[in-house]
Design a protein around this motif. Structure first.
Motif, mmCIF file in Angstrom:
data_model
loop_
_atom_site.group_PDB
_atom_site.id
_atom_site.type_symbol
_atom_site.label_atom_id
_atom_site.label_comp_id
_atom_site.label_asym_id
_atom_site.label_seq_id
_atom_site.Cartn_x
_atom_site.Cartn_y
_atom_site.Cartn_z
ATOM 1 N N VAL A 162 0.964 -0.955 -0.079
ATOM 2 C CA VAL A 162 -0.062 -0.096 -0.001
ATOM 3 C C VAL A 162 0.873 1.188 0.101
ATOM 4 O O VAL A 162 0.417 2.079 -0.689
ATOM 5 N N LEU A 163 1.980 1.045 0.775
ATOM 6 C CA LEU A 163 2.964 2.406 0.935
ATOM 7 C C LEU A 163 4.015 2.103 -0.054
ATOM 8 O O LEU A 163 4.714 2.928 -0.444
ATOM 9 N N THR A 180 6.054 7.851 -1.246
ATOM 10 C CA THR A 180 4.442 8.086 -1.202
ATOM 11 C C THR A 180 3.968 8.947 -0.248
ATOM 12 O O THR A 180 4.742 9.185 0.901
ATOM 13 N N ALA A 182 0.890 9.739 2.356
ATOM 14 C CA ALA A 182 -0.053 8.914 3.033
ATOM 15 C C ALA A 182 -1.493 9.794 2.603
ATOM 16 O O ALA A 182 -1.530 10.853 2.593
ATOM 17 N N THR A 183 -2.396 8.918 2.721
ATOM 18 C CA THR A 183 -3.806 9.541 2.516
ATOM 19 C C THR A 183 -4.749 8.894 3.552
ATOM 20 O O THR A 183 -4.382 7.984 4.256
ATOM 21 N N GLU A 185 -7.552 7.256 3.254
ATOM 22 C CA GLU A 185 -7.643 6.005 2.852
ATOM 23 C C GLU A 185 -6.794 5.033 2.901
ATOM 24 O O GLU A 185 -7.098 4.051 3.572
ATOM 25 N N LYS A 186 -5.552 5.375 2.904
ATOM 26 C CA LYS A 186 -4.361 4.451 3.085
ATOM 27 C C LYS A 186 -4.299 3.990 4.569
ATOM 28 O O LYS A 186 -4.110 3.086 4.947
ATOM 29 N N THR A 189 -7.063 1.499 5.431
ATOM 30 C CA THR A 189 -6.662 0.421 4.898
ATOM 31 C C THR A 189 -5.645 -0.379 5.595
ATOM 32 O O THR A 189 -6.055 -1.452 6.277
ATOM 33 N N ASN B 265 -1.365 -2.099 -5.458
ATOM 34 C CA ASN B 265 -0.268 -1.112 -5.899
ATOM 35 C C ASN B 265 0.548 -1.525 -6.624
ATOM 36 O O ASN B 265 0.661 -2.692 -7.060
#
Lengths: 468, 301
Positions: A162-163, A180, A182-183, A185-186, A189, B265
């Protein structure tokens, strides 16, 4: 009667290793651990573009690739004189935590459990020894957890991706922290995936390891070794948060003291390497392979701290951070792995709570004409160091000391064996024809020969009975 | 649900699938259908492909093990150790098996830079294993960059003199699954194709077309930025990464649509350039991986 036991391959490890053990009156009196592959990453790095080290050195190891991206990024930050933003460190450490979880869960269930639990589901998992002691209901429950653990370790890698874009061999860890942002949403998750992992560790992994320990109690008495412990520090020295786990510390002769990098030396007296000196600081020499070197018996180098061999890894960290009683044995090491997995999830919860969304920590970095840097960080298996030098904007020097080099080193000119070799000495072997003890003790260290990148050379063998 | 005419419960998709699955399992149990044997050799590499394989989802590793193949040998996973493990490997030679190999073949010193075990007291090298097992396998899969062409194990100055699997098995047809590591779908999908329909259609470099037919660049979600000439200046930027050295325009594989780790991803999704790990030249021909100055004239040394 003297017997020689050779185990090759030692399966359920990363990479290839041979174990040569001499047994006298059913006790181990001598032991040698030898890595069985060599790729030569340090030589490969010379002449490459410095930034590429982050993605290139990950290819040393498929199970702990993020570890190498951590160490090389930190070494480059040192060389470029960059201090990453705290948000960058948080995100990078979350990625690193994901790898700890993936590795610990896989090591316990896929690599350790078949040593103690009779696995009947698949012929691949059929054991070649008979020492199984768990009552059937317990045995069957843990055997089922072998499969239940697969989606869990998988989701730890999913979090990493994810990251970090993908796992193994992530793209997210870099100079400055991460690439990346972060958001919300992340973060959600990650938090959601993490909760399932926490439930698994609490409900299955920790009870399972204590269940195994209960039926194999003598493993608290064997596989200890020197008891010297070392950590470069893990999840430490945050401005706002302080240290979440362990500071750079060493333990020897009943004393804990601060770690001092200048006390690290590498020795190659018994390793198939040639250099102007057999003992050197890691940032001073790059030994070259030499298979004809006399008296050497392996190509594993021998790092020493203050002249002594030190154990690295989860047990070392738990003891140094005051999270575990001071005992060192094969079973303590295995329990420590499960307990550390729990500890890591707590660190992740804290880090996730600190994340501010949409913070860009990246800059356009310039490679200096020349410079040098070191990246010392504790990773899943223990203390990992990368030392690099830049000349004419290219890498001119690269030295790596991996955790498995600390734990699986050769003996040295002072007569000290490697940590894992010493851990085998004195071990009672119940049945030398089917020696379960050796593999169990060695696997408690979670050996990674891919990282240790060694060479095998067939030496002159003593004429003895070979048992496999 | 009133007013709808439902099919009898035994005719729902779930019921049919479940019946088929049970039927197959029962036939396997009775020995009417034989699962194919799979030998998974790890040679000179990082074992990253077997770790990636454990990351597979639908099919996952459990399904693969239970319903697709008899995994007969895997250094990373098998319970047996020592010569007993090598014996299990040798037993397969007399049977039908599919061979999957990850890692390069180290040629240096007659292969002694990569010893994978002992056989009859002697070191058993990756080179010996690749040739011995490769000769008799019904199908061969080279899994990951090191196996397909040497990959990182053969990066210059190539201290272990590593080569791809094809070099030591020049006469065999080898399906090449490039990537560092391989995406589990590329491996398991190819394996499934072999089991169900035989070898899949491949390109002129022996990569299965179902995964390796389209350039990353052609399906990249950041393509509109490229078309409008909006380029990232550093990692982490959300525009086209072409000028940082992205290898998407020369790399044929389905990362943009398939993605990684359960489709969550991929490298461009992490705002980093594709480093071309699924290209045959990886790594040396794909470097530099990261550059902030790609308008420069590249001079090869």
């Amino acid at each position: 009667m003297n017997r020689k036991i050779i185990i090759n391959p030692l399966t359920r490890i990363s990479g290839f290793m041979e174990i040569d053990v001499t047994v006298e009156n059913n006790r181990v009196v001598d032991a040698k651990t030898k890595g069985n592959l060599f790729r030569g990453f340090e030589q490969m790095m010379v002449g490459r573009k410095p930034f590429d080290a982050v993605y290139f050195t990950q290819r040393i190891c498929g199970i702990c690739s993020a570890a190498h991206s951590m160490a090389s990024s930190i070494a480059l930050e040192d060389a470029l004189n960059i201090t990453p933003m705290e948000q960058g460190r948080y995100l990078r450490d979350i990625i690193h935590c994901c790898e700890y979880l993936q590795n610990h869960i896989r090591h316990f269930y896929q690599y350790t459990v078949p040593d103690f639990v009779r696995m009947e589901q698949n012929t691949l998992l059929a054991s070649d020894h008979e020492d199984f002691r768990l009552p059937k209901t317990v045995n069957d429950r843990i055997a089922k957890h072998y499969f239940d653990s697969l989606p869990i370790s998988r989701s730890a890698h999913q979090m990493l991706a994810v990251l970090g874009g993908k796992a193994p061999h992530n793209h997210g860890v870099f100079i400055g922290g991460v690439t990346t942002q972060a958001t919300a949403e992340k973060v959600v998750t990650l938090d959601s995936l993490l909760d399932d992992i926490i439930a698994f560790i609490d409900d299955k992994m920790i009870p399972d390891v204590y269940e195994i320990a209960h039926y194999y109690p003598e493993y608290f008495q064997i596989g200890g070794g020197y008891g010297n412990l070392l950590s470069y520090g893990a999840f430490d020295h945050y401005g706002e948060l302080g240290t979440l786990y362990v500071d750079p510390l060493v333990y020897a002769m009943n004393t804990i003291e601060a770690f001092d990098e200048s006390k690290i030396k590498e020795k190659i007296d018994y390793s198939w390497f040639q250099a102007p000196a057999d003992t050197y600081n890691p940032d001073s020499l790059m030994p070259v392979p030499d298979q004809n070197k006399q008296k050497a018996y392996s190509w594993v180098k021998a790092p020493r701290y203050n002249g002594l061999p030190f154990e690295v890894g989860p047990l070392a960290r738990l003891i140094l951070s005051g999270n575990y009683q001071n005992r060192v044995s094969a079973m303590d090491r295995t329990i420590a792995r499960a307990l550390e997995a729990k500890k890591i999830t707590a660190i992740m919860k804290t880090l996730l709570s600190q994340i501010i969304p949409d913070v860009d920590v990246q800059k356009k970095y310039e490679v200096p004409e020349s410079g040098e840097g070191r990246g010392l960080v504790d990773t899943t298996r223990g203390a990992l160091g990368h030392w690099l030098k830049i000349k004419d904007k290219k890498l001119s020097f690269y030295q790596i000391i991996t955790p498995s080099t600390w734990d699986f080193s050769t003996k040295d000119d002072e007569g000290y064996r490697g940590v894992a070799e010493e851990a085998l000495i004195g071990t009672p072997i119940q049945n030398p024809d089917k020696p379960a003890e050796i593999g169990r003790i060695l696997r408690s260290f979670d050996p990674c020969m891919s990282c240790a990148t060694h060479v095998y050379r067939p030496g002159k063998q003593v004429k003895t009975i070979k048992v496999f | 649900m009133e007013g709808y005419i439902l099919p009898p419960e035994t005719l729902t998709n779930e019921a049919i699938a479940s019946r088929l699955k049970n039927e197959v399992n029962e036939q396997i149990r009775q020995g009417l259908i034989k699962k194919r044997n799979l030998v998974y050799l790890e040679l000179n590499g990082c074992s990253g492909n077997i770790i990636s394989l454990l990351n597979g989802q639908n099919p996952d590793f459990e399904y693969t093990l239970n319903s697709m193949v008899n995994l007969r040998y895997s250094n990373s996973l098998m319970a047996a150790e020592g010569e007993q493990a090598i014996e299990q490997l040798m037993e397969v030679l007399d049977e039908d098996y599919i061979l999957a190999v990850e890692g390069a073949v180290a040629l240096k010193n007659d292969g002694l830079y990569n010893v994978i075990g002992r056989w009859k007291g002697e070191p058993f090298t990756g080179l010996q294993a690749a040739q011995m097992l490769g000769e008799k396998a019904s199908h061969i899969l080279a899994v990951g960059a090191c196996a397909t062409h040497g990959g990182v194990s053969a990066a210059k100055p190539n201290p272990s003199e590593s080569v791809g699997l094809q070099t030591v098995l020049p006469d065999r047809n080898i399906i090449k699954l490039t990537g560092c590591p391989v995406n589990p779908d590329w491996f398991l999908g190819t394996l499934a194709h072999i089991l169900l329909y035989g070898e899949p259609e491949t390109d002129n470099l022996n990569r299965p077309l179902m995964f390796y037919s389209t350039l990353i660049h052609d399906r990249c979600p950041r393509r509109p930025f490229f078309d409008r000439g909006i380029f990232a200046e550093k990692l982490g930027d959300k525009t086209c990464l072409f000028k940082l050295g992205c290898r998407g325009p020369v790399t044929r594989v389905d990362c943009p649509t398939r993605q990684w780790n359960g489709h969550v991803n991929w490298p461009v999704g992490a705002s980093t350039p594709c480093i071309g790990c699924a290209s045959f030249g990886f790594p040396d021909a794909m470097e530099p991986f990261v550059s902030y100055d790609t308008t420069r004239i590249v001079q090869d040394e």
